[in-house]
Design a protein around this motif. Sequence first.
Motif, PDB file in Angstrom:
ATOM      1  N   ARG A  64      21.429  -6.295 -11.586  1.00 45.98           N
ATOM      2  CA  ARG A  64      20.691  -7.173 -10.693  1.00 45.98           C
ATOM      3  C   ARG A  64      20.408  -6.474  -9.369  1.00 45.98           C
ATOM      4  O   ARG A  64      19.306  -6.559  -8.832  1.00 45.98           O
ATOM      5  CB  ARG A  64      21.476  -8.470 -10.445  1.00 45.98           C
ATOM      6  CG  ARG A  64      20.721  -9.496  -9.589  1.00 45.98           C
ATOM      7  CD  ARG A  64      21.557 -10.753  -9.394  1.00 45.98           C
ATOM      8  NE  ARG A  64      21.898 -11.349 -10.687  1.00 45.98           N
ATOM      9  CZ  ARG A  64      22.792 -12.343 -10.813  1.00 45.98           C
ATOM     10  NH1 ARG A  64      23.453 -12.785  -9.749  1.00 45.98           N
ATOM     11  NH2 ARG A  64      23.032 -12.856 -12.002  1.00 45.98           N
ATOM     12  N   ASN A  65      21.385  -5.767  -8.830  1.00 43.33           N
ATOM     13  CA  ASN A  65      21.189  -5.041  -7.580  1.00 43.33           C
ATOM     14  C   ASN A  65      20.120  -3.959  -7.732  1.00 43.33           C
ATOM     15  O   ASN A  65      19.301  -3.745  -6.838  1.00 43.33           O
ATOM     16  CB  ASN A  65      22.505  -4.392  -7.127  1.00 43.33           C
ATOM     17  CG  ASN A  65      23.510  -5.427  -6.639  1.00 43.33           C
ATOM     18  OD1 ASN A  65      23.129  -6.541  -6.286  1.00 43.33           O
ATOM     19  ND2 ASN A  65      24.775  -5.054  -6.627  1.00 43.33           N
ATOM     20  N   GLU A  83      16.513  -3.655  -5.780  1.00 40.72           N
ATOM     21  CA  GLU A  83      16.074  -2.441  -5.077  1.00 40.72           C
ATOM     22  C   GLU A  83      14.710  -1.985  -5.576  1.00 40.72           C
ATOM     23  O   GLU A  83      13.864  -1.534  -4.807  1.00 40.72           O
ATOM     24  CB  GLU A  83      17.104  -1.331  -5.271  1.00 40.72           C
ATOM     25  CG  GLU A  83      18.410  -1.541  -4.518  1.00 40.72           C
ATOM     26  CD  GLU A  83      19.371  -0.376  -4.731  1.00 40.72           C
ATOM     27  OE1 GLU A  83      18.886   0.763  -4.903  1.00 40.72           O
ATOM     28  OE2 GLU A  83      20.583  -0.609  -4.726  1.00 40.72           O
ATOM     29  N   LEU A  84      14.514  -2.112  -6.886  1.00 39.09           N
ATOM     30  CA  LEU A  84      13.243  -1.705  -7.483  1.00 39.09           C
ATOM     31  C   LEU A  84      12.116  -2.613  -6.995  1.00 39.09           C
ATOM     32  O   LEU A  84      11.025  -2.130  -6.646  1.00 39.09           O
ATOM     33  CB  LEU A  84      13.352  -1.768  -9.007  1.00 39.09           C
ATOM     34  CG  LEU A  84      12.395  -0.907  -9.846  1.00 39.09           C
ATOM     35  CD1 LEU A  84      12.477   0.560  -9.429  1.00 39.09           C
ATOM     36  CD2 LEU A  84      12.711  -1.074 -11.324  1.00 39.09           C
ATOM     37  N   SER A 114      13.522   6.358  -3.052  1.00 38.21           N
ATOM     38  CA  SER A 114      13.318   6.740  -4.455  1.00 38.21           C
ATOM     39  C   SER A 114      14.336   7.784  -4.890  1.00 38.21           C
ATOM     40  O   SER A 114      14.952   7.669  -5.960  1.00 38.21           O
ATOM     41  CB  SER A 114      11.895   7.272  -4.649  1.00 38.21           C
ATOM     42  OG  SER A 114      10.929   6.274  -4.384  1.00 38.21           O
ATOM     43  N   PHE A 115      14.524   8.812  -4.062  1.00 39.42           N
ATOM     44  CA  PHE A 115      15.501   9.858  -4.390  1.00 39.42           C
ATOM     45  C   PHE A 115      16.916   9.286  -4.483  1.00 39.42           C
ATOM     46  O   PHE A 115      17.704   9.664  -5.368  1.00 39.42           O
ATOM     47  CB  PHE A 115      15.458  10.979  -3.353  1.00 39.42           C
ATOM     48  CG  PHE A 115      14.371  11.984  -3.598  1.00 39.42           C
ATOM     49  CD1 PHE A 115      14.249  12.606  -4.831  1.00 39.42           C
ATOM     50  CD2 PHE A 115      13.470  12.312  -2.593  1.00 39.42           C
ATOM     51  CE1 PHE A 115      13.242  13.539  -5.066  1.00 39.42           C
ATOM     52  CE2 PHE A 115      12.461  13.241  -2.819  1.00 39.42           C
ATOM     53  CZ  PHE A 115      12.345  13.856  -4.060  1.00 39.42           C
ATOM     54  N   GLU A 116      17.223   8.368  -3.570  1.00 41.92           N
ATOM     55  CA  GLU A 116      18.559   7.760  -3.583  1.00 41.92           C
ATOM     56  C   GLU A 116      18.780   6.953  -4.855  1.00 41.92           C
ATOM     57  O   GLU A 116      19.863   7.005  -5.463  1.00 41.92           O
ATOM     58  CB  GLU A 116      18.737   6.869  -2.352  1.00 41.92           C
ATOM     59  CG  GLU A 116      18.904   7.639  -1.050  1.00 41.92           C
ATOM     60  CD  GLU A 116      18.990   6.731   0.157  1.00 41.92           C
ATOM     61  OE1 GLU A 116      18.717   5.514   0.006  1.00 41.92           O
ATOM     62  OE2 GLU A 116      19.319   7.227   1.254  1.00 41.92           O
ATOM     63  N   MET A 117      17.751   6.219  -5.280  1.00 40.70           N
ATOM     64  CA  MET A 117      17.883   5.420  -6.500  1.00 40.70           C
ATOM     65  C   MET A 117      18.055   6.303  -7.723  1.00 40.70           C
ATOM     66  O   MET A 117      18.837   5.995  -8.626  1.00 40.70           O
ATOM     67  CB  MET A 117      16.665   4.497  -6.659  1.00 40.70           C
ATOM     68  CG  MET A 117      16.619   3.371  -5.631  1.00 40.70           C
ATOM     69  SD  MET A 117      15.150   2.322  -5.828  1.00 40.70           S
ATOM     70  CE  MET A 117      15.518   1.496  -7.392  1.00 40.70           C
ATOM     71  N   ARG A 172      10.209   5.925 -14.604  1.00 40.94           N
ATOM     72  CA  ARG A 172       8.759   6.039 -14.422  1.00 40.94           C
ATOM     73  C   ARG A 172       8.295   5.208 -13.235  1.00 40.94           C
ATOM     74  O   ARG A 172       7.405   5.621 -12.482  1.00 40.94           O
ATOM     75  CB  ARG A 172       8.024   5.606 -15.696  1.00 40.94           C
ATOM     76  CG  ARG A 172       8.170   6.578 -16.846  1.00 40.94           C
ATOM     77  CD  ARG A 172       6.980   6.487 -17.796  1.00 40.94           C
ATOM     78  NE  ARG A 172       6.813   5.161 -18.369  1.00 40.94           N
ATOM     79  CZ  ARG A 172       7.329   4.786 -19.541  1.00 40.94           C
ATOM     80  NH1 ARG A 172       8.091   5.633 -20.234  1.00 40.94           N
ATOM     81  NH2 ARG A 172       7.116   3.582 -20.004  1.00 40.94           N
ATOM     82  N   MET A 173       8.873   4.027 -13.067  1.00 39.49           N
ATOM     83  CA  MET A 173       8.500   3.174 -11.937  1.00 39.49           C
ATOM     84  C   MET A 173       8.769   3.864 -10.611  1.00 39.49           C
ATOM     85  O   MET A 173       7.945   3.859  -9.693  1.00 39.49           O
ATOM     86  CB  MET A 173       9.274   1.850 -11.992  1.00 39.49           C
ATOM     87  CG  MET A 173       8.844   0.909 -13.083  1.00 39.49           C
ATOM     88  SD  MET A 173       9.784  -0.640 -13.043  1.00 39.49           S
ATOM     89  CE  MET A 173       9.226  -1.397 -14.564  1.00 39.49           C
ATOM     90  N   ILE A 174       9.937   4.486 -10.514  1.00 45.98           N
ATOM     91  CA  ILE A 174      10.324   5.151  -9.268  1.00 45.98           C
ATOM     92  C   ILE A 174       9.447   6.378  -9.014  1.00 45.98           C
ATOM     93  O   ILE A 174       8.987   6.603  -7.890  1.00 45.98           O
ATOM     94  CB  ILE A 174      11.813   5.545  -9.312  1.00 45.98           C
ATOM     95  CG1 ILE A 174      12.681   4.294  -9.416  1.00 45.98           C
ATOM     96  CG2 ILE A 174      12.200   6.336  -8.069  1.00 45.98           C
ATOM     97  CD1 ILE A 174      14.153   4.570  -9.671  1.00 45.98           C
TER      98      ILE A 174
END
Length: 227
Positions: free
Chosen positions: A4-5, A9-10, A64-67, A79-81
């Motif tokens: 969920r988290n 974030e996404l 993005s890099f952190e995720m 792909r989304m990121i």
Amino acid sequence: MFRRNFEDELNDLHVRFSEMGMMVNEAIYKSVNAFINHDKTLAKEVIEADARINQREVDLEKRSFEMIALQQPVTGDLRMIVTVMKASSDLERMGDHAVSIAKSTIRVKGNVRVPEIEQTLAEMATKVKQMVEEVLDAYVKADMKRAREIALEDKNIDAFSGKVYKMCLKQMQSDPDTIVGSMDYMLVDSYLERIGDYVTNICEWIVYLETGKLVELNANAKEDNIF
């Protein structure tokens, strides 16, 4: 809870990207209006606001890099990121071109203006702005079919570009006093044409988001599997 988290974030990433798109679209609209109306005050607003666009692109890249590093997403999520990272870079470049148009407005000092060419540039800018709005909507809806259609609209921008170029050449030949101003018109024309190209790039990232393939739209290119 972990999933969920990650989804929160996404979603936040998508929202921030969409906001950046609206900021860029506003910059394009204001920069062309400033140029056509000889409004140097509005042009300066575009230049000053560019720092926010640049910061948003840096922020999106960092998030993005952190995720990717912390969440280690796979397949669709990855792909989304990647799409946000790449498409936000295209938006940032579009913002840079809006700034270049604004700087052209400030640079002009008493040059003879040509209303017919300015009207054509205004029509071209309106079409570019529409494409930007459409591609942002296609991104939000992950509409691959619409993205492909929007990319085809870039041919209209190229047609406008060719028309402005020919009008400028004709004008410079008939009236030497318009040479400096016509060169500015051709510069603005080239900036708008490039913005149209970046819209096509974002269309390609939308296709990638849905298929996992990089495609070159408006060209006979091979498709490469990525994720």
